[in-house]
Structure formats: structure tokens, C-alpha cells
Design an enzyme around this catalytic site. Structure first.
Site, short mmCIF file in Angstrom:
data_model
loop_
_atom_site.label_atom_id
_atom_site.label_comp_id
_atom_site.label_asym_id
_atom_site.label_seq_id
_atom_site.Cartn_x
_atom_site.Cartn_y
_atom_site.Cartn_z
N SER A 137 -23.13 50.87 9.36
CA SER A 137 -23.17 50.00 10.55
C SER A 137 -24.39 50.26 11.41
CB SER A 137 -21.94 50.23 11.44
OG SER A 137 -20.78 50.07 10.71
N HIS A 184 -22.99 43.92 9.43
CA HIS A 184 -23.26 44.26 8.03
C HIS A 184 -23.78 43.00 7.34
CE1 HIS A 184 -20.78 47.99 8.10
NE2 HIS A 184 -20.26 47.37 9.13
N HIS A 202 -15.37 47.70 3.14
CA HIS A 202 -14.46 48.75 3.64
C HIS A 202 -13.04 48.53 3.13
CE1 HIS A 202 -17.79 48.86 6.58
NE2 HIS A 202 -17.51 50.14 6.69
N TYR A 222 -10.45 48.87 4.94
CA TYR A 222 -9.65 48.17 5.97
C TYR A 222 -9.79 46.64 5.90
CZ TYR A 222 -14.08 48.16 8.64
OH TYR A 222 -15.38 48.01 9.02
N GLU A 223 -10.76 46.16 5.12
CA GLU A 223 -10.89 44.71 4.98
C GLU A 223 -9.81 44.15 4.05
OE1 GLU A 223 -15.29 43.38 4.74
OE2 GLU A 223 -15.33 45.54 4.44
N ALA A 254 -21.76 55.23 10.45
CA ALA A 254 -21.58 55.46 11.88
C ALA A 254 -20.25 56.18 12.03
CB ALA A 254 -21.54 54.13 12.62
N MET A 275 -14.56 55.52 8.85
CA MET A 275 -13.69 54.71 8.00
C MET A 275 -14.35 54.36 6.67
SD MET A 275 -12.62 52.01 10.97
CE MET A 275 -12.24 52.57 12.64
N SER A 276 -15.30 55.17 6.23
CA SER A 276 -16.01 54.82 4.99
C SER A 276 -16.42 56.09 4.25
CB SER A 276 -17.25 53.99 5.32
OG SER A 276 -18.21 54.78 6.00
N ASN A 320 -20.31 57.73 19.11
CA ASN A 320 -19.46 57.80 20.30
C ASN A 320 -18.73 59.13 20.33
OD1 ASN A 320 -18.10 56.13 17.95
ND2 ASN A 320 -16.45 57.20 19.00
N HIS A 362 -16.44 48.17 19.13
CA HIS A 362 -17.37 48.08 18.00
C HIS A 362 -18.79 47.88 18.52
CE1 HIS A 362 -18.71 47.40 13.93
NE2 HIS A 362 -19.10 46.17 14.19
N1 HPA Z 1 -13.63 56.44 14.75
C1 HPA Z 1 -13.63 55.91 13.51
N2 HPA Z 1 -14.67 55.29 12.99
C2 HPA Z 1 -15.78 55.20 13.73
C3 HPA Z 1 -15.86 55.73 15.03
C4 HPA Z 1 -14.72 56.39 15.56
O1 HPA Z 1 -14.70 56.88 16.71
N3 HPA Z 1 -17.10 55.48 15.50
C5 HPA Z 1 -17.77 54.82 14.50
N4 HPA Z 1 -16.97 54.64 13.44
#
Ligand code: HPA
Length: 266
Positions: free
Chosen positions: A25, A55, A77, A79-80, A107, A205-206, A229, A241
Site C-alpha cells: 500500500s 493498489h 489480500h 480479506y477481499e 504497510a 494483513m498481508s 501508524n 486507511h
Molecule cells: N493494522 C493492520 N494492518 C495495517 C495497519 C494496522 O494498524 N496499518 C497498516 N496496515
């Protein structure tokens, strides 16, 4: 697989990449700058299209630092709603194209309290909490073993090289364990506390599915997380996001120079 490879070979005049990079990302810029051939995932037989904002969804081929590279600009992903097998098919395609080293980027949220947004973390190991595994199902013995060893998924020699490159450029890098959740929801404060207690330094998540398959089929893996973050238990505000994409954006110059230096040295 043969159909996929024939299609790609035809589009790229039989370009034979030795290194693969999966761009996470907000980190896809490298593939805008270095692009000799680009094929949208939608066009490639058996590829699934990318749906997430930020993406692009294309396979990009280029020569960078005298090395033949294939890049995934955007990834699919779990989750998709795709299966683990579907999202890791591109890794098997890279293997079939001749890729020996795979650089995985993403990310991720900070769990380690010493990490801050825009930090880069070299992944030393991972914890798979996604609830599935991409190797579930019949095994293709030609690709790898039924029960693959996972002692050194992220190659120590590649981590050392990446550290040296970062030093040379004056870029500070962290090292740590990447914890993968399925998403798409971010973590609750209680979950972040649990991840910290159980040894995770960053959460995303990847990456884990791709790293698992790459290791299984004998590729050397390097993983780099861009911390976007502070983990949710530590922030006063809510996580979005947009915030994740913005932080990745602010780190992209140093991220790009680090990748270019690594490519020169592997
Ligand atoms: N959690 C999960 N996935 C992420 C995060 C997060 O804080 N930041 C970027 N991808």
C-alpha cells in the site's frame, strides 16, 4: 500455470526476471518509474484483480541496477474474499519465471512502542494469525515439500545486506517480527496488547501468505514493513486507511532509495 507463463512471455518478449518485488500500500511508485513492460492483473490468465484503493494491480517488468526485476504493483489480500491459494498464485508464477529472490513490502501498524510512523522495519520473522495457510490442499511435490521448514523464512544474509545498505544511505531501519491478521478490520486495543505480549513488533494483513509460499518453493525472501501508524491502543484518535496511505507516502522516498541500493547489492 503453463498458460499464464506463455501469456506473460509473449507480452514481455521472454523477459527472465531474477528478482521479484511485491509493492505494498502506497509503495507502488517504483513500478511507475521503472517500467519496461506492464500487464494488468485483469489480463493475465488465472490472476485475480485487485480491488483496494491505492493498489494499481499490474505486473511490471524492468531492468533496475542491471538486474532483471518483476514487480507486483499492488497485491491481492485474503480479506477481499480470495482464497490463500489464489492470492499466492503470483508467487508461484514468479518462481516459474525464474525469480530466485523475492522482496516483500507492506504497510504495517506499530506494535513495538519504540516504532513511529514512516519507520522502516526489516522483517526477521513472522507470526501467522490469519487463520489459514496458503499450502493447505494437495501438495505439488515438484514445487516443494508437504511440510516445509520455516526456520529462516527471511534470509539472514539478505537482512544483513539490507542493514548495510541502509547504513550507507544514512537511513535508520528497525528489525522485528511481523504479525499477520486476516483483516479487514484493524485491531482493538486489547488485541494490540496481546500481540505485543506474544512477540509481534508490527501488525498487518498481508505478506505472510506470500512469504510462506516463496519459502516453500525455495526462494530467498526479504521483507520490509513501512510503519504507517501507531497501533490502535496507543493512538488518541481513530485509524483510517487514508492515514495509512499518507504515512506510506511520506516514507516512499527513503523506501525507494533503500530498495534501489539493495538491488545493487544482491
Ligand atoms: N493494522 C493492520 N494492518 C495495517 C495497519 C494496522 O494498524 N496499518 C497498516 N496496515
Amino acid at each position: 500455470m503453463q498458460k499464464t507463463i506463455e501469456f506473460i512471455n509473449e507480452k514481455t518478449n521472454n523477459f527472465k526476471p531474477e528478482t521479484g518485488i511485491i509493492l505494498g500500500s502506497g509503495l507502488g511508485e517504483l513500478a511507475d518509474e521503472y517500467c519496461d513492460f506492464a500487464i494488468p492483473y485483469n489480463d493475465i490468465p488465472d490472476f485475480i484483480k485487485s480491488t483496494v484503493h491505492g493498489h494499481k494491480g499490474r505486473l511490471v517488468f524492468s531492468e533496475i541496477q542491471d538486474k532483471k526485476i518483476v514487480m507486483m504493483q499492488g497485491r491481492n489480500h485474503f480479506y477481499e474474499g480470495h482464497s490463500m491459494r489464489e492470492i499466492t498464485y503470483p508467487v508461484k508464477v514468479m518462481k516459474a519465471l525464474g525469480v530466485k529472490t523475492l522482496i516483500l513490502t507492506n504497510a504495517a501498524g506499530a506494535v513495538n512502542e519504540s516504532f513511529k510512523p514512516a519507520d522502516l522495519m526489516l522483517i526477521t520473522d513472522h507470526i501467522n494469525n490469519m487463520g489459514s495457510n496458503p499450502l493447505i490442499g494437495p501438495n505439488d511435490d515438484a514445487l516443494g515439500e508437504r511440510f516445509p521448514d520455516m526456520t529462516e523464512v527471511y534470509k539472514k544474509t539478505l537482512i544483513t545486506t539490507a542493514e548495510k545498505c541502509a547504513n550507507k544511505l544514512g537511513i535508520e531501519v528497525k528489525k522485528g517480527v511481523y504479525w499477520a491478521n486476516s483483516g479487514p478490520s484493524y485491531e482493538t486495543p486489547a488485541e494490540i496488547k496481546m500481540i505485543r505480549k506474544l512477540g509481534g513488533d508490527a501488525v498487518g494483513m498481508s505478506t505472510v501468505p506470500e512469504a510462506t509460499v516463496a519459502n516453500y518453493c525455495g526462494m530467498n525472501v526479504l521483507g520490509i514493513s513501512c510503519i504507517t501508524n501507531a497501533a490502535s491502543s496507543d493512538t488518541s484518535g481513530k485509524l483510517s486507511h487514508e492515514e495509512v496511505i499518507e504515512a506510506a507516502d511520506s516514507a516512499k522516498a527513503k523506501f525507494k532509495s533503500l530498495i534501489l541500493e539493495i538491488l545493487k547489492n544482491i
